[in-house]
Write an enzyme that holds these catalytic residues in place. Structure first.
Site, PDB file in Angstrom:
ATOM      1  N   CYS A 151       0.840  -1.206   0.000  1.00  0.00           N
ATOM      2  CA  CYS A 151       0.000   0.000   0.000  1.00  0.00           C
ATOM      3  C   CYS A 151       0.868   1.248   0.000  1.00  0.00           C
ATOM      4  O   CYS A 151       1.378   1.654   1.050  1.00  0.00           O
ATOM      5  CB  CYS A 151      -0.934  -0.006   1.212  1.00  0.00           C
ATOM      6  SG  CYS A 151      -2.038   1.433   1.272  1.00  0.00           S
ATOM      7  N   CYS A 206      -0.520   4.063   2.127  1.00  0.00           N
ATOM      8  CA  CYS A 206      -0.314   3.864   3.563  1.00  0.00           C
ATOM      9  C   CYS A 206       1.118   4.179   3.978  1.00  0.00           C
ATOM     10  O   CYS A 206       1.361   4.810   5.008  1.00  0.00           O
ATOM     11  CB  CYS A 206      -0.622   2.422   3.949  1.00  0.00           C
ATOM     12  SG  CYS A 206      -2.231   1.805   3.419  1.00  0.00           S
ATOM     13  N   ASP A 207       2.084   3.732   3.177  1.00  0.00           N
ATOM     14  CA  ASP A 207       3.472   3.714   3.629  1.00  0.00           C
ATOM     15  C   ASP A 207       4.426   4.590   2.836  1.00  0.00           C
ATOM     16  O   ASP A 207       5.595   4.721   3.211  1.00  0.00           O
ATOM     17  CB  ASP A 207       3.993   2.266   3.599  1.00  0.00           C
ATOM     18  CG  ASP A 207       3.196   1.349   4.512  1.00  0.00           C
ATOM     19  OD1 ASP A 207       2.733   1.832   5.563  1.00  0.00           O
ATOM     20  OD2 ASP A 207       3.025   0.168   4.169  1.00  0.00           O
TER      21      ASP A 207
END
Length: 327
Positions: A141, A144-145
């Site tokens: 992701c 997300c990261d």
């Protein structure tokens, strides 16, 4: 399996799944006095339990841990009245009312309404080293990261829309993004390909696959990858700070796949601006129905929607809600 009374769990509302969508639905449903039962499944907390640093969930000034966030949601759901069941459902019957589910514990769950929040799982390469470095340089992701790779070099694996979109997103953070694809053409939409090829930070490595993720073990972290040429078999080492696997997601629909309408992509279909599925009284929330965003905060929002709709449906259908299990 015989229906013995002690093995039957009856509830107005059954919530299946224990990620952000399931827990949020449980919080809203419990506060509406529906006394919901939540079946946590084989991975309580969902994908958030394998997410280390979380920096994009609203309400926290400092970085938090995914497992901790799920623990807090669970405790909140229980505090307001959710009955938590650490069980795994193996069979569903949505053709009768109340709805009926069998679990591997031997219990039978009987519910007037259902919220399906079983999530989706990222597809992985299946490498032992990939598993070893998940959350420590290997991610599925970018949204997300990606923030954690400011000024660094990253690899993205894949050739479809997801991979190209992840690569383009990562250019906002990383100094260099290398897209690794096992073929010599991409499957992504032409407009996305044009953006990818035109971006100065992106390099494409054709006809290649990751044979191994390499890194340090104390502390744990990715430092590179070994790439294998899919034509010649030749291998080479490359340096990278992170590996993003973007070969798609698989929604967890096995339990109900033949009983609910699915989208062509395999995700559960819901009515526009609604959590309602093709079966009246069954609602879906989170990544099992969301093929676009797949974020913890959007899953939580959908869980809220599903609980509110389930409450209204139960109030509008008292005759169905008062049905009893047939002998």
């Amino acid at each position: 399996m015989s229906d013995t009374e002690q093995n039957i769990v009856r509830t107005k509302l059954l919530i299946i799944g224990s990620g952000p969508a399931g827990y949020t639905a449980a919080i809203y449903a419990a506060r509406a006095m529906l006394e919901p039962v939540l079946v946590a499944g084989i991975q309580p907390g969902g994908q958030m339990t394998i997410t280390t640093d979380v920096e994009n969930y609203p309400g926290f000034a400092d970085v938090i841990q995914g497992p901790w966030l799920m623990e807090q949601m669970r405790e909140q759901a229980e505090h307001v009245g959710t009955r938590m069941m650490y069980d795994h459902l193996t069979a569903a019957d949505l053709s009768q009312r109340p709805f009926r589910f069998e679990a591997d514990s031997g219990k039978i769950y009987v519910a007037d309404a259902v919220i399906l929040a079983t999530g989706a799982q990222a597809k992985w390469l299946g490498l032992p080293t990939e598993e070893q470095f998940k959350g420590y340089g290997v991610s599925a992701c970018a949204t997300c990261d990606g923030f954690f790779y400011r000024g660094k070099n990253v690899l993205v694996v894949g050739g479809g829309n997801t991979a190209v979109e992840e690569a383009l997103y990562l250019t906002h953070h990383a100094d260099k993004v290398t897209l690794v694809h096992r073929r010599d053409t991409l499957r992504a939409e032409k407009i996305l390909q044009d953006r990818l090829f035109a971006h100065p930070k992106i390099e494409v490595v054709w006809n290649a696959e990751i044979a191994e993720v390499t890194g340090d073990h104390d502390p744990l972290g990715v430092t590179g990858a070994r790439l294998r040429d899919t034509v010649t078999g030749e291998e080479k080492e490359v340096k990278t700070d992170g590996v993003f696997v973007a070969i798609g997601h698989a929604p967890a629909t096995e339990l109900i796949a033949d009983q609910l309408r699915l989208r062509p992509s395999g995700y559960v279909w819901t009515a526009p601006d609604s959590a309602a599925t093709s079966v009246e009284g069954v609602f879906a929330a989170g990544d099992v129905t969301d093929e676009t965003f797949r974020q913890a905060v959007t899953a939580a929002g959908m869980g809220c929607m599903a609980a509110l709709e389930a409450e209204r449906w139960l109030a509008a259908n008292p005759a169905r809600a008062n049905e009893t299990l047939a002998a």
